[in-house]
Write a protein that holds these residues in place. Structure first.
Motif, mmCIF file in Angstrom:
data_model
loop_
_atom_site.group_PDB
_atom_site.id
_atom_site.type_symbol
_atom_site.label_atom_id
_atom_site.label_comp_id
_atom_site.label_asym_id
_atom_site.label_seq_id
_atom_site.Cartn_x
_atom_site.Cartn_y
_atom_site.Cartn_z
ATOM 1 N N GLU A 222 0.915 -1.137 0.177
ATOM 2 C CA GLU A 222 -0.060 -0.101 0.026
ATOM 3 C C GLU A 222 0.711 1.410 -0.106
ATOM 4 O O GLU A 222 0.648 2.280 -0.548
ATOM 5 C CB GLU A 222 -1.038 0.065 1.003
ATOM 6 C CG GLU A 222 -0.420 0.096 2.586
ATOM 7 C CD GLU A 222 -0.267 -1.457 3.439
ATOM 8 O OE1 GLU A 222 -0.349 -1.487 4.668
ATOM 9 O OE2 GLU A 222 -0.463 -2.430 2.404
ATOM 10 N N ASP A 223 1.986 1.072 0.470
ATOM 11 C CA ASP A 223 2.759 2.250 0.544
ATOM 12 C C ASP A 223 3.558 2.491 -0.808
ATOM 13 O O ASP A 223 3.645 3.611 -1.283
ATOM 14 C CB ASP A 223 4.056 2.182 1.614
ATOM 15 C CG ASP A 223 3.342 2.361 2.968
ATOM 16 O OD1 ASP A 223 2.629 2.666 3.305
ATOM 17 O OD2 ASP A 223 4.292 1.866 3.886
ATOM 18 N N LEU A 224 3.860 1.346 -1.556
ATOM 19 C CA LEU A 224 4.398 1.716 -2.980
ATOM 20 C C LEU A 224 3.339 2.256 -3.715
ATOM 21 O O LEU A 224 3.739 2.982 -4.731
ATOM 22 C CB LEU A 224 4.704 0.233 -3.325
ATOM 23 C CG LEU A 224 5.558 -0.073 -4.608
ATOM 24 C CD1 LEU A 224 6.791 0.984 -4.565
ATOM 25 C CD2 LEU A 224 5.758 -1.297 -5.103
ATOM 26 N N LEU A 225 2.025 1.896 -3.631
ATOM 27 C CA LEU A 225 1.085 2.614 -4.513
ATOM 28 C C LEU A 225 0.742 3.891 -3.975
ATOM 29 O O LEU A 225 -0.008 4.582 -4.779
ATOM 30 C CB LEU A 225 -0.258 1.671 -4.456
ATOM 31 C CG LEU A 225 -0.009 0.278 -4.940
ATOM 32 C CD1 LEU A 225 -1.374 -0.576 -4.754
ATOM 33 C CD2 LEU A 225 0.065 0.256 -6.428
ATOM 34 N N GLY A 226 1.270 4.475 -2.903
ATOM 35 C CA GLY A 226 0.686 5.801 -2.320
ATOM 36 C C GLY A 226 1.098 6.820 -3.430
ATOM 37 O O GLY A 226 0.030 7.752 -3.598
#
Length: 329
Positions: A222-226
């Motif tokens: 989810e952080d990578l997609l932020g």
């Protein structure tokens, strides 16, 4: 009996059709537009003939362009979820707090500020009526508190819900209003979804701008997609995004937020351009070739001759057009 059924059916059908006044108000739209150079600096002085636009393959008439000098409101939305602490602990949060302080200290002309802190929910609010000095003092107090990160920068990220909370803080919103998000993205808690939040912003006319910090560890999905997630929302509303803020370090999947002097200076310049973009949109009046019955994207670009003159430019404008039924009455 059949006669009365036909008359009744005809009456229902006629009442369901849009009136000429409703149709005209739906065809004519006003949107915020900002033209920027390759560095993100706003460019001024364009006329309607300098642009071309299409909606569903048909030309859109650009009726007028005027500066937007109305009073502005900006809600700063500051992420205090656990991922914002960074590694070593606290450096990432310090950069986020400094970004918020940069906007407050800019003293933007004719602009009122509010501030919301959020993680899994909004847990602190400083409203427009509290005034900018109150907001500045709160950020200064947080900076001086050595225990703030340990006690407050934690929990999950309800980013979409927080954007809606910021939108609700804006009474009678319009595109002279903005939400300024400071986050690393990666929603993992909201009840609302990205599409509904994006369309609520577009329907209201409020632009979402963002400074996005890179993921502490890009192995967290989810952080990578932020960054891509926030960029999609800001682009859809006509906003501007800065990021990712941070520097890759060894191991390669980890981001450092212990910025050196040169990196901090570059960040400061980028923030100045973003803040200028918040104030620099024009009001573009359009006439659509047909009334949208559902959500649809449209294209706005510089005319061919202007593209030759102004190379490597970008245009911030709301990419989606709301259907007539979603427009405010």
């Amino acid at each position: 009996m059949n006669y009365f059924r036909i008359v009744l059916l005809f009456s229902v059908l006629v009442s369901a059709l849009p009136t000429p006044a409703q149709n005209e108000s739906c065809l004519r739209r006003i949107v915020p537009v900002t033209v920027m150079d390759s560095a993100g600096r706003p460019i001024f002085g364009f006329a309607p003939a300098d642009f071309q636009a299409k909606f569903r393959g048909k030309p859109v008439k650009i009726l007028s362009i005027i500066p937007d000098d109305r009073p502005r409101r900006v809600v700063i939305l500051l992420d205090t979820s656990g991922s914002m602490s960074g590694e070593p602990r606290g450096h990432k949060w310090e950069i986020a707090r400094a970004i918020a302080t940069h906007l407050v200290d800019a003293h933007l002309a004719n602009t009122s500020l509010a501030l919301l802190f959020f993680s899994d929910q909004v847990h602190e609010q400083i409203g427009f009526s509290d005034g900018t000095p109150t907001l500045a003092k709160r950020l200064l107090d947080i900076s001086a508190n050595p225990d703030y990160v340990k006690k407050n920068v934690l929990g999950k990220t309800a980013l979409y819900d927080a954007v809606l909370a910021a939108l609700h803080l804006l009474d009678a919103p319009g595109f002279s209003d903005s939400i300024y998000l400071i986050s690393d993205g990666g929603d993992n808690k909201s009840r609302s979804n990205q599409r509904d939040v994006r369309r609520a912003l577009v329907s209201s006319g409020v632009r979402l701008h963002a400074s996005v910090l890179g993921p502490t560890d890009d192995r967290v999905p989810e952080d990578l997609l932020g960054l891509s997630d926030i960029t999609e929302m800001t682009t859809a509303t006509g906003g501007v995004v800065l990021g990712p803020v941070g520097r890759k370090r060894t191991p390669a999947h980890v981001m450092s937020f212990d910025l050196n002097q040169e990196e901090r200076q570059a960040l400061s310049i980028g923030l100045q351009f973003l803040e200028a973009d918040i104030l620099s949109n024009v009001r573009m009046a359009l006439e659509l070739p047909e009334a949208p019955k559902k959500w649809g994207e449209w294209l706005l670009e510089l005319a061919r001759e202007k593209r030759k003159q102004f190379k490597d430019t970008s245009i911030a404008y709301p990419r989606e057009l709301a259907p007539c039924s979603a427009l405010p009455n």
